[in-house]
Design an enzyme around this catalytic site. Structure first.
Site, PDB file in Angstrom:
ATOM      1  N   PRO A 132       0.736  -1.322  -0.082  1.00 50.86           N
ATOM      2  CA  PRO A 132      -0.077  -0.060  -0.218  1.00 50.86           C
ATOM      3  C   PRO A 132       0.675   1.175   0.042  1.00 50.86           C
ATOM      4  O   PRO A 132       0.261   2.121  -0.632  1.00 50.86           O
ATOM      5  CB  PRO A 132      -1.000  -0.136   1.307  1.00 50.86           C
ATOM      6  CG  PRO A 132      -0.819  -1.570   1.514  1.00 50.86           C
ATOM      7  CD  PRO A 132       0.216  -2.262   1.017  1.00 50.86           C
ATOM      8  N   TRP A 160      -2.436  -4.908  -5.164  1.00 47.04           N
ATOM      9  CA  TRP A 160      -2.140  -4.826  -6.841  1.00 47.04           C
ATOM     10  C   TRP A 160      -1.452  -6.272  -7.519  1.00 47.04           C
ATOM     11  O   TRP A 160      -0.648  -6.060  -8.281  1.00 47.04           O
ATOM     12  CB  TRP A 160      -1.639  -3.584  -7.502  1.00 47.04           C
ATOM     13  CG  TRP A 160      -2.357  -2.382  -7.078  1.00 47.04           C
ATOM     14  CD1 TRP A 160      -2.233  -1.392  -6.411  1.00 47.04           C
ATOM     15  CD2 TRP A 160      -3.554  -2.107  -7.630  1.00 47.04           C
ATOM     16  NE1 TRP A 160      -3.268  -0.448  -6.269  1.00 47.04           N
ATOM     17  CE2 TRP A 160      -4.080  -0.768  -7.191  1.00 47.04           C
ATOM     18  CE3 TRP A 160      -4.605  -2.696  -8.491  1.00 47.04           C
ATOM     19  CZ2 TRP A 160      -5.270  -0.326  -7.478  1.00 47.04           C
ATOM     20  CZ3 TRP A 160      -5.701  -2.110  -8.884  1.00 47.04           C
ATOM     21  CH2 TRP A 160      -6.244  -0.940  -8.312  1.00 47.04           C
ATOM     22  N   ILE A 161      -1.923  -7.028  -6.710  1.00 49.39           N
ATOM     23  CA  ILE A 161      -1.016  -8.661  -7.216  1.00 49.39           C
ATOM     24  C   ILE A 161      -1.794  -9.266  -8.220  1.00 49.39           C
ATOM     25  O   ILE A 161      -2.893  -9.812  -7.961  1.00 49.39           O
ATOM     26  CB  ILE A 161      -0.960  -9.414  -5.896  1.00 49.39           C
ATOM     27  CG1 ILE A 161      -0.270  -8.652  -4.485  1.00 49.39           C
ATOM     28  CG2 ILE A 161       0.099 -10.752  -6.224  1.00 49.39           C
ATOM     29  CD1 ILE A 161       1.148  -7.807  -5.120  1.00 49.39           C
ATOM     30  N   GLU A 246      13.283  -8.248 -15.415  1.00 47.79           N
ATOM     31  CA  GLU A 246      13.900  -8.161 -16.785  1.00 47.79           C
ATOM     32  C   GLU A 246      12.960  -8.999 -17.816  1.00 47.79           C
ATOM     33  O   GLU A 246      12.571  -8.386 -18.838  1.00 47.79           O
ATOM     34  CB  GLU A 246      15.220  -8.633 -17.040  1.00 47.79           C
ATOM     35  CG  GLU A 246      16.358  -7.857 -16.412  1.00 47.79           C
ATOM     36  CD  GLU A 246      17.796  -8.496 -16.410  1.00 47.79           C
ATOM     37  OE1 GLU A 246      17.936  -9.574 -16.795  1.00 47.79           O
ATOM     38  OE2 GLU A 246      18.791  -7.660 -16.172  1.00 47.79           O
ATOM     39  N   ARG A 274     -14.857   3.104 -44.003  1.00 50.59           N
ATOM     40  CA  ARG A 274     -15.609   4.352 -43.623  1.00 50.59           C
ATOM     41  C   ARG A 274     -15.306   5.572 -44.780  1.00 50.59           C
ATOM     42  O   ARG A 274     -14.236   5.554 -45.092  1.00 50.59           O
ATOM     43  CB  ARG A 274     -15.182   5.039 -42.323  1.00 50.59           C
ATOM     44  CG  ARG A 274     -15.760   6.387 -41.952  1.00 50.59           C
ATOM     45  CD  ARG A 274     -17.029   6.121 -41.800  1.00 50.59           C
ATOM     46  NE  ARG A 274     -17.627   7.439 -40.874  1.00 50.59           N
ATOM     47  CZ  ARG A 274     -18.812   7.685 -40.711  1.00 50.59           C
ATOM     48  NH1 ARG A 274     -19.700   6.846 -40.965  1.00 50.59           N
ATOM     49  NH2 ARG A 274     -19.143   8.876 -40.198  1.00 50.59           N
ATOM     50  N   HIS A 344     -11.790   6.136 -35.502  1.00 49.71           N
ATOM     51  CA  HIS A 344     -13.022   5.558 -35.447  1.00 49.71           C
ATOM     52  C   HIS A 344     -14.078   6.431 -35.056  1.00 49.71           C
ATOM     53  O   HIS A 344     -15.143   6.243 -35.381  1.00 49.71           O
ATOM     54  CB  HIS A 344     -13.061   4.420 -34.554  1.00 49.71           C
ATOM     55  CG  HIS A 344     -12.603   3.103 -34.952  1.00 49.71           C
ATOM     56  ND1 HIS A 344     -11.054   2.849 -35.193  1.00 49.71           N
ATOM     57  CD2 HIS A 344     -12.871   2.168 -35.267  1.00 49.71           C
ATOM     58  CE1 HIS A 344     -10.880   1.767 -35.714  1.00 49.71           C
ATOM     59  NE2 HIS A 344     -11.786   1.000 -35.802  1.00 49.71           N
ATOM     60  N   GLY A 345     -13.640   7.505 -34.705  1.00 46.16           N
ATOM     61  CA  GLY A 345     -14.900   8.732 -34.481  1.00 46.16           C
ATOM     62  C   GLY A 345     -15.587   8.173 -33.145  1.00 46.16           C
ATOM     63  O   GLY A 345     -15.333   7.726 -32.332  1.00 46.16           O
ATOM     64  N   GLU A 369       5.300  -3.264 -14.006  1.00 44.88           N
ATOM     65  CA  GLU A 369       6.502  -3.740 -13.831  1.00 44.88           C
ATOM     66  C   GLU A 369       7.487  -2.454 -13.891  1.00 44.88           C
ATOM     67  O   GLU A 369       8.804  -2.626 -14.490  1.00 44.88           O
ATOM     68  CB  GLU A 369       6.883  -4.490 -15.444  1.00 44.88           C
ATOM     69  CG  GLU A 369       5.821  -5.702 -15.435  1.00 44.88           C
ATOM     70  CD  GLU A 369       6.063  -6.731 -14.382  1.00 44.88           C
ATOM     71  OE1 GLU A 369       6.660  -6.546 -13.519  1.00 44.88           O
ATOM     72  OE2 GLU A 369       5.154  -7.786 -14.464  1.00 44.88           O
TER      73      GLU A 369
END
Length: 389
Positions: A132, A160-161, A246, A274, A344-345, A369
């Site tokens: 934390p 956050w594992i 790494e 499009r 794509h708008g 990472e």
């Protein structure tokens, strides 16, 4: 104890593996990715399929039951998966960082014990570093392990594992000597299997990168056998984790390539369909310039990943190369995702289109990472160390 055997390139093996992964992705991932991601549902069937294919043993050597793939081939596997659903590549990444820590730094007894069941997917998990109040500065971890006979007793919290809920074992970074100076000399790495005193407390909700479970892990007087201390010697954990990261950064970079390419492919296809002002939008210079830049970013990112993976395969120190690949490829994914959304708008902003998902997934790659700011510091330091005046 550290082992880093150069990996030989096997073109025939790579071709067979990549063909199998491509078929798996088309058959198993593509039809369900959008639905499972929006539901934030853990993909049990896909995980079972990856286990059957041996993907949880990608980089584990064949003598321990793995596929024995080079990092170069593994990066291509990750890229192909990430082009369809980035979250799935994360399920194997965290697991394989744990495996790499054991394969590179574990005792032979630890390799014989853990690597075969890691490779088969019988025991899956990941890497437990973040806390934390501790992320990039790993030397600030507060989780502590104290020796008690033939066990260590661990207390602390990790957050956050990846694979935190559905995983069964984790490489956990702790302080065995909180007073050590410099701090990294007091850090050790343990392989911890869930049991009394080791629990997953909650699933963390995320903007993107859904499907894979990110969780908080709590250790309350958790007893782990001393024989699970990676390498068998205290104080080596920080170095062992850095060697594992790494590979993790090569994985994240490969994911960046996959997302960047997916954005490009979707945009090239859409720009031909499009039409505005009587012609396909790809014929408008503003759109054509975007496509050209997207293609260039994706290809440059791919080449940086290949360079880092080759260095890893021959056993060279590659924190700079992996950092460069991770930095550039993750930023390429973010930029391509934004451009894909613009091309794509309004449709790009719709949950019906894949590009909306890429737009939410890509920013994680700049954080995971090791943040991209950290990568820049690593690169700069290595430049000076490798070319001193």
């Amino acid at each position: 104890m550290t082992t880093s055997q150069p990996m030989a390139f096997d073109a025939e093996k790579e071709s067979l593996v990549l063909d199998a992964v491509e078929r798996f992705v088309e058959r198993e991932l593509k039809p369900v990715a959008q639905r499972l991601e929006h539901a934030d549902e853990w993909p049990a069937g896909i995980v079972a399929g990856m286990r059957e294919m041996g993907l949880f043993g990608c980089i584990i050597r064949e003598e321990y039951g793995g596929l024995g793939l080079s990092a170069s081939t593994y990066a291509k596997v990750v890229e192909r998966i990430a082009r369809v659903w980035m979250s799935v590549s994360g399920i194997i990444n965290s697991h394989l960082i744990m495996a790499a820590c054991v394969q590179r730094n574990g005792t032979e007894a630890q390799r014989q014990r853990f690597l075969p069941i890691f490779a088969s997917g019988e025991l899956r998990g990941g890497l437990a570093l973040t806390e934390p109040d501790c992320g990039t500065d790993l030397q600030a971890v507060r989780t502590v392990a104290r020796r008690d006979g033939d066990h260590y007793v661990i207390n602390g919290t990790k957050t956050w594992i990846s694979n935190g809920i559905h995983g069964q074992a984790f490489a956990v970074l702790v302080k065995t000597d909180p007073q050590a100076q410099p701090r990294h000399r007091g850090m050790s790495l343990f392989i911890c299997e869930k049991g009394p005193g080791f629990t997953s407390t909650r699933k963390l909700e995320k903007l993107g990168y859904k499907g894979i479970d990110s969780a908080e892990l709590v250790f309350e007087n958790f007893r782990v056998p001393a024989e699970n201390l990676v390498g068998g010697v205290e104080g080596q954990g920080f170095k062992q984790v850095m060697s594992g990261l790494e590979l993790g950064r090569i994985n994240v970079a490969a994911r960046g390539v996959g997302v960047a390419r997916a954005c490009l492919e979707e945009s090239v296809a859409y720009a031909q369909l499009r039409r505005t002002f009587g012609k396909p939008i790809c014929d408008h210079q503003a759109i054509a310039l975007k496509l050209a830049d997207m293609a260039t970013r994706a290809e440059a990112a791919r080449l940086l990943v290949e360079q880092a993976a080759r260095a890893y395969d021959v056993g060279q120190r590659c924190d700079m190369e992996a950092g460069m690949a991770k930095l550039f490829a993750s930023e390429a994914a973010v930029e391509n995702a934004m451009e894909a959304l613009r091309i794509h708008g309004a449709y790009g902003y719709s949950k019906e289109m894949n590009v909306e998902r890429y737009y939410r997934d890509a920013p994680l790659l700049c954080i995971g990472e090791g943040t991209n700011e950290l990568q820049r510091l690593i690169i700069a330091r290595q430049l000076v160390e490798r070319d001193p005046i």
